[in-house]
Write an enzyme that holds these catalytic residues in place. Sequence first.
Site, mmCIF file in Angstrom:
data_model
loop_
_atom_site.group_PDB
_atom_site.id
_atom_site.type_symbol
_atom_site.label_atom_id
_atom_site.label_comp_id
_atom_site.label_asym_id
_atom_site.label_seq_id
_atom_site.Cartn_x
_atom_site.Cartn_y
_atom_site.Cartn_z
ATOM 1 N N GLU A 174 0.687 -1.334 -0.066
ATOM 2 C CA GLU A 174 -0.020 0.023 -0.015
ATOM 3 C C GLU A 174 0.785 1.126 -0.043
ATOM 4 O OE1 GLU A 174 -2.913 -0.441 3.296
ATOM 5 O OE2 GLU A 174 -4.102 -1.490 1.942
ATOM 6 N N GLU A 361 -5.380 -8.491 -1.109
ATOM 7 C CA GLU A 361 -6.064 -8.078 0.054
ATOM 8 C C GLU A 361 -7.690 -7.852 -0.265
ATOM 9 O OE1 GLU A 361 -4.633 -5.680 3.288
ATOM 10 O OE2 GLU A 361 -2.528 -5.865 2.525
HETATM 11 C C1 BG6 Z 1 -4.413 -3.184 4.863
HETATM 12 C C2 BG6 Z 1 -2.888 -3.555 5.247
HETATM 13 O O1 BG6 Z 1 -4.427 -1.620 4.913
HETATM 14 O O2 BG6 Z 1 -5.296 -3.548 5.370
HETATM 15 C C3 BG6 Z 1 -3.106 -4.875 6.118
HETATM 16 O O3 BG6 Z 1 -1.968 -3.858 4.236
HETATM 17 C C4 BG6 Z 1 -4.169 -4.425 7.087
HETATM 18 O O4 BG6 Z 1 -1.762 -4.810 6.849
HETATM 19 C C5 BG6 Z 1 -5.521 -4.670 6.410
HETATM 20 O O5 BG6 Z 1 -4.232 -5.502 8.031
HETATM 21 C C6 BG6 Z 1 -6.704 -4.497 7.206
HETATM 22 O O6 BG6 Z 1 -6.685 -3.351 8.040
HETATM 23 P P1 BG6 Z 1 -6.780 -3.436 9.516
HETATM 24 O O7 BG6 Z 1 -6.559 -2.218 10.240
HETATM 25 O O8 BG6 Z 1 -8.241 -3.984 9.795
HETATM 26 O O9 BG6 Z 1 -6.135 -4.646 10.109
#
Ligand code: BG6
Length: 464
Positions: A174, A361
């Site tokens: 990101e 993701e």
């Molecule tokens: C992304 C990141 O922003 O979102 C991850 O690459 C992160 O590292 C994921 O865990 C979800 O965000 P969060 O704050 O719910 O863990």
Amino acid sequence: MSTQFPNNFLWGGAIAANQVEGAYQKGGKGLSTSDCTPNGLFGDIIDRNKHNITSIKDNAIDFYHRYPEDIALFAEMGFTCLRTSIAWTRIFPNGDEEQPNEAGLAFYDKLFDEMAKHNIKPLVTLSHYEMPYYLVTQYGGWGNRKVIEFFTHYAKTVFERYKNKVKYWLTFNEINMSLHEPFTGVGLDRNSTKQQIYQAIHHQLVASSRAVKLCHDIIPDAKIGNMLLGAVAYPLTPKPEDVWAAHNENHGWLFFGDVQVRGYYPTYMNRFFKEHNIKLEITEQDKHDLKETVDFVSFSYYMSCCATSDESQKTKGNILDMVPNPYLKASEWGWQIDPIGIRYLLNLLYERYQKPLFIVENGLGAKDKLEADGTINDDYRINYMNDHLVQIREAINDGVEVMGYTSWGPIDLISASKAEVTKRYGFIYVDLNQDGTGTINRYKKKSFYWYQSVISSKGENLKA
Ligand code: BG6
């Protein structure tokens, strides 16, 4: 239209070293920026050389020791790919050493070997929301050009070491996040000016392209991509001012992709820099280095957002300032759920770049309940993922080239924003409470069996 995903589609999940491994001081590991944000990347920055405190991340879900069991569970679901990251501080504890730390290298050797045993291909992020904390205190983070050299030395070291084991790589997780959280993104103080942040980002973009070049030279049969936080913005209304606000909002993050895919700064940034009085130091060598571009584009997608010219409508979101979309429902954490947004984003990126795309993701953070009989009935997660995968299949039918899908946190892990363990994403439940108690034993959720059947049917059994 095809109801199945392509045969070579990579199916799996995504984790990050600092959110699963724990063992934060084992095997010679140095302190990372993640270790110094014990309450999550939006929490206080604490120098752990000076303050004796603990964090739930210190042990996390103990993947460092339990990875064989976890990988076997991923294999049982049918994973063909696992995205993880290398903790830079396991390899170079301070970041500026000449010689790598052999214990750190050996750990990832074992991890990749374990994946190979199960025919799971690693997709490895070089830097996922962490860098050696020493580089922050001694060099000023990515604000210092020297960090480009330290990073490329690290990248070269791991490419050479794992060249026969890892064929898919990502540079920075990101990369556009630095605009919202400069400490985690580029190791800068939160009060840094736009000038400082964009200069640090420039150094990181150069480092990324140099890593791409090294990867191409050292592992010619590998593919290396960038990684964007795909926060696609819609205009809040059809008002032309809102349409323009959305256009600008999208340029904010597409800028990173434009540089990494095209190899030079887009002209729209000239005006932006001028209006914000930003003057970047960009050398001829930098311009040359930036020309080495990525093989594919990867991104995270959790939600879409809205943009408006009306400042009073903006509210503070978890990562971004958000304007709520009146047509969408939100998760328990206020992240608005928009499956069609992923089809829109895939089409947008493919039309813009004509590069293969990888969704690295996606998922739903939710509170789960472990029942007395050991089951977890997470239908909400199944629904979320079903609806997103249906839209990804639509995008593939639209003609978009999609390499694969790795859902976020296939096993419960420590959330990044606030270091919460109650915000669970997994198909596998981990018995861990926020106060650190729990057996950390693993349990299969209902979604475990659901994802297993999605993979084995190549998406055929998704509910459209
Ligand atoms: C992304 C990141 O922003 O979102 C991850 O690459 C992160 O590292 C994921 O865990 C979800 O965000 P969060 O704050 O719910 O863990």
